[in-house]
Design a protein around this motif. Sequence first.
Motif, PDB file in Angstrom:
ATOM      1  N   VAL A 140      -2.630   2.195  -4.691  1.00 20.47           N
ATOM      2  CA  VAL A 140      -1.848   3.482  -4.578  1.00 20.47           C
ATOM      3  C   VAL A 140      -2.826   4.348  -4.344  1.00 20.47           C
ATOM      4  O   VAL A 140      -3.874   4.448  -4.937  1.00 20.47           O
ATOM      5  N   HIS A 141      -2.653   5.169  -3.324  1.00 19.77           N
ATOM      6  CA  HIS A 141      -3.589   6.086  -3.028  1.00 19.77           C
ATOM      7  C   HIS A 141      -3.149   7.552  -3.481  1.00 19.77           C
ATOM      8  O   HIS A 141      -1.974   7.847  -3.952  1.00 19.77           O
ATOM      9  N   ASP A 142      -3.893   8.609  -3.113  1.00 23.26           N
ATOM     10  CA  ASP A 142      -3.673  10.188  -3.764  1.00 23.26           C
ATOM     11  C   ASP A 142      -3.256  11.089  -2.645  1.00 23.26           C
ATOM     12  O   ASP A 142      -3.770  12.254  -2.689  1.00 23.26           O
ATOM     13  N   LEU A 143      -3.180  10.464  -1.525  1.00 20.23           N
ATOM     14  CA  LEU A 143      -2.715  11.435  -0.435  1.00 20.23           C
ATOM     15  C   LEU A 143      -1.801  12.351  -0.805  1.00 20.23           C
ATOM     16  O   LEU A 143      -1.006  12.387  -1.688  1.00 20.23           O
ATOM     17  N   PRO A 144      -1.650  13.559  -0.171  1.00 17.93           N
ATOM     18  CA  PRO A 144      -0.619  14.661  -0.542  1.00 17.93           C
ATOM     19  C   PRO A 144       0.846  14.295  -0.231  1.00 17.93           C
ATOM     20  O   PRO A 144       1.239  14.401   0.976  1.00 17.93           O
ATOM     21  N   VAL A 179       1.048  -1.049  -0.011  1.00 19.17           N
ATOM     22  CA  VAL A 179       0.116  -0.093   0.074  1.00 19.17           C
ATOM     23  C   VAL A 179       1.000   1.258  -0.040  1.00 19.17           C
ATOM     24  O   VAL A 179       1.607   1.457   0.939  1.00 19.17           O
ATOM     25  N   VAL A 180       0.760   1.945  -0.917  1.00 17.36           N
ATOM     26  CA  VAL A 180       1.641   3.438  -1.125  1.00 17.36           C
ATOM     27  C   VAL A 180       0.635   4.411  -0.865  1.00 17.36           C
ATOM     28  O   VAL A 180      -0.359   4.455  -1.632  1.00 17.36           O
ATOM     29  N   LEU A 181       0.869   5.415  -0.191  1.00 18.67           N
ATOM     30  CA  LEU A 181      -0.140   6.560   0.399  1.00 18.67           C
ATOM     31  C   LEU A 181      -0.221   7.595  -0.521  1.00 18.67           C
ATOM     32  O   LEU A 181      -1.136   8.229  -0.681  1.00 18.67           O
ATOM     33  N   THR A 182       0.823   7.832  -1.497  1.00 16.24           N
ATOM     34  CA  THR A 182       0.741   9.044  -2.404  1.00 16.24           C
ATOM     35  C   THR A 182       1.399   8.321  -3.888  1.00 16.24           C
ATOM     36  O   THR A 182       1.613   7.326  -3.913  1.00 16.24           O
TER      37      THR A 182
END
Length: 219
Positions: A73-77, A45-48
């Motif tokens: 993969v998430h789109d956090l800043p 899990v990749v947060l950005t």
Amino acid sequence: MLGLRLPDGPLEVLCLGAHPDDVEIGCGATLLRLARRPGVRVRGVVLTGAGGPREAEARAALPRFVPDAEVEVHDLPDGRLPAAWAAVKETLEDLARRTAPDVVLAPRTDDAHQDHRLVGGLVPTVWRDALVLHYEIPKWDGDLGPMSHYVGVDATTMRRKLELLDASFPSQLARDWWDAETFGGLMRLRGIECRAPYAEAFRAAKVLLDLAPGPGEGT
């Protein structure tokens, strides 16, 4: 030095990274060793990075180390995770509702990078019944320090990690710190510390030792 082993049988491993390449830099050789073990399932899990130029790298990298690994993969800043504390916490809590890992690999709680540090600090508050191992990432900040646990590897595994890092993250090849001497050199130093040719090092705040019963003790 006493060697500890994970229990035999199926093993669920969760790898958390603030950014694409965190996991593979921090514990790529460990993942290569885990990939040889029957019954291992790995989720990364990749947060950005979602929606950006590095998303494809993030999604393709982990399965090179562990075939059939699942990746989110998430789109956090990027670079601003502390400002998005609530969103980071909720993302991890949602993940915990969907997964029950035996082992969680995450950044160090004292990492000099604010994104790494936040993720590493939140992980033990979310997964209380897993073995949490905090990996290290070499960087300009010079924040390396003593580690508590090691995974020793041979020269072939070390070289394979370096090959896969270059193949998986071409966007990083021009960086002055991205080279075999950086990653291989750190692994050699950590190997010296645990009497192995090479090693990756981790910190663990809590480790429960399940000892076999001694004479006269119950089963």
